[in-house]
Design a protein around this motif. Structure first.
Motif, PDB file in Angstrom:
ATOM      1  N   THR A  58      68.493 108.221  69.576  1.00 56.63           N
ATOM      2  CA  THR A  58      69.172 107.328  67.711  1.00 56.63           C
ATOM      3  C   THR A  58      67.822 106.915  67.504  1.00 56.63           C
ATOM      4  O   THR A  58      66.523 107.258  67.938  1.00 56.63           O
ATOM      5  N   VAL A  59      68.070 107.571  65.381  1.00 58.94           N
ATOM      6  CA  VAL A  59      67.238 107.596  64.460  1.00 58.94           C
ATOM      7  C   VAL A  59      66.376 105.880  64.431  1.00 58.94           C
ATOM      8  O   VAL A  59      67.658 105.504  63.403  1.00 58.94           O
ATOM      9  N   VAL A  60      65.528 105.896  63.904  1.00 56.67           N
ATOM     10  CA  VAL A  60      64.815 104.511  63.729  1.00 56.67           C
ATOM     11  C   VAL A  60      64.146 105.295  62.757  1.00 56.67           C
ATOM     12  O   VAL A  60      62.868 105.246  62.558  1.00 56.67           O
ATOM     13  N   PRO A  61      64.777 104.941  61.146  1.00 61.46           N
ATOM     14  CA  PRO A  61      64.322 104.918  59.902  1.00 61.46           C
ATOM     15  C   PRO A  61      62.681 104.026  59.834  1.00 61.46           C
ATOM     16  O   PRO A  61      63.442 102.510  59.429  1.00 61.46           O
ATOM     17  N   VAL A  62      61.211 104.338  59.802  1.00 61.96           N
ATOM     18  CA  VAL A  62      60.495 102.591  59.827  1.00 61.96           C
ATOM     19  C   VAL A  62      59.864 103.225  58.164  1.00 61.96           C
ATOM     20  O   VAL A  62      59.649 104.036  57.359  1.00 61.96           O
ATOM     21  N   THR A  63      59.662 101.680  57.475  1.00 63.75           N
ATOM     22  CA  THR A  63      59.727 101.449  56.269  1.00 63.75           C
ATOM     23  C   THR A  63      58.053 100.580  56.059  1.00 63.75           C
ATOM     24  O   THR A  63      58.352 100.160  56.625  1.00 63.75           O
ATOM     25  N   SER A  81      62.179  98.139  60.549  1.00 64.45           N
ATOM     26  CA  SER A  81      63.035  99.172  60.485  1.00 64.45           C
ATOM     27  C   SER A  81      63.975  97.374  60.309  1.00 64.45           C
ATOM     28  O   SER A  81      64.280  96.822  62.007  1.00 64.45           O
ATOM     29  N   PHE A  82      65.965  97.512  60.564  1.00 64.25           N
ATOM     30  CA  PHE A  82      65.865  96.462  60.057  1.00 64.25           C
ATOM     31  C   PHE A  82      67.643  97.350  60.394  1.00 64.25           C
ATOM     32  O   PHE A  82      67.847  98.000  59.760  1.00 64.25           O
ATOM     33  N   THR A  83      68.658  96.733  61.662  1.00 65.49           N
ATOM     34  CA  THR A  83      69.986  97.505  61.834  1.00 65.49           C
ATOM     35  C   THR A  83      70.377  96.459  62.227  1.00 65.49           C
ATOM     36  O   THR A  83      70.260  95.745  63.070  1.00 65.49           O
ATOM     37  N   SER A  84      71.437  96.927  62.466  1.00 63.49           N
ATOM     38  CA  SER A  84      73.178  95.919  62.704  1.00 63.49           C
ATOM     39  C   SER A  84      73.248  96.971  63.930  1.00 63.49           C
ATOM     40  O   SER A  84      74.046  95.521  64.606  1.00 63.49           O
ATOM     41  N   THR A  85      72.872  97.408  64.503  1.00 65.08           N
ATOM     42  CA  THR A  85      72.696  98.417  65.631  1.00 65.08           C
ATOM     43  C   THR A  85      72.530  97.604  66.931  1.00 65.08           C
ATOM     44  O   THR A  85      71.319  96.565  66.533  1.00 65.08           O
ATOM     45  N   PRO A  86      73.505  96.911  68.008  1.00 70.59           N
ATOM     46  CA  PRO A  86      72.754  96.091  68.713  1.00 70.59           C
ATOM     47  C   PRO A  86      71.899  96.756  69.577  1.00 70.59           C
ATOM     48  O   PRO A  86      71.292  97.907  69.799  1.00 70.59           O
TER      49      PRO A  86
END
Length: 170
Positions: A58-63, A81-86
């Motif tokens: 799973t790719v987690v892009p960091v800002t 990183s903000f995601t709607s992925t559980p």
């Protein structure tokens, strides 16, 4: 008879793990080139994009973001990183960490430059549970001590960042 009892006891205490597939945490963290500090990944956030996959990872892009409360400090900039992925599964960590330059070129980050801080969750008045995972990255303090304990000022940064976002999602 004692041998049979010992086998059953070991099987019971191990939770019969020989019959379960071992869970892993398979993430690729893409971190802006040169970043040092804390990173918080927020899962289950409404209206945020889902994380993408690269094979089993799973790719987690960091800002990089700035926290006004830390404006006059050397920990003003943090990663998020903000995601709607559980929330991802936990288990054996096979995560990979890369610095990414402006052209998308990835440079691997040594594991002794990464400290896994922990996981948690919070929910505000909306009762939406936000799950988070924290880590720290360094370029200048890479060693066994950083890998196991992190740096105190980055722990302080993480506390400020969490406080800010807990109030934001309240």
């Amino acid at each position: 008879m004692k041998l049979l009892f010992a086998f059953l006891l070991v099987g019971t205490l191990s939770g019969c793990s020989i019959f379960e597939k071992e869970k892993t945490s398979d993430n690729i963290y893409l971190i802006p080139e040169g970043f040092e500090g804390s990173i918080t990944v927020f899962y289950d956030v409404p209206n945020e994009p889902k994380l993408k996959k690269e094979g089993k990872y799973t790719v987690v892009p960091v800002t990089e973001l700035a926290l006004e409360a830390l404006k006059d400090t050397d920990i003003y900039i943090y990663g998020a990183s903000f995601t709607s992925t559980p929330n991802v599964s936990y288990g054996v960590v096979t995560d990979k960490y890369y610095y990414v330059d402006e052209n998308g070129k990835r440079t691997p980050i040594d594991k002794q430059c990464v400290h896994q801080s922990g996981n948690g969750s919070f929910s505000g008045a909306s009762e939406i549970e936000i799950i988070y995972s924290e880590l720290q990255i360094t370029k200048t303090h890479c060693n066994q001590s950083f890998w196991t304990d992190g740096i105190e000022r980055y722990h302080s940064q993480q506390s400020e960042v969490l406080g800010f976002w807990m109030n934001k999602y309240d």
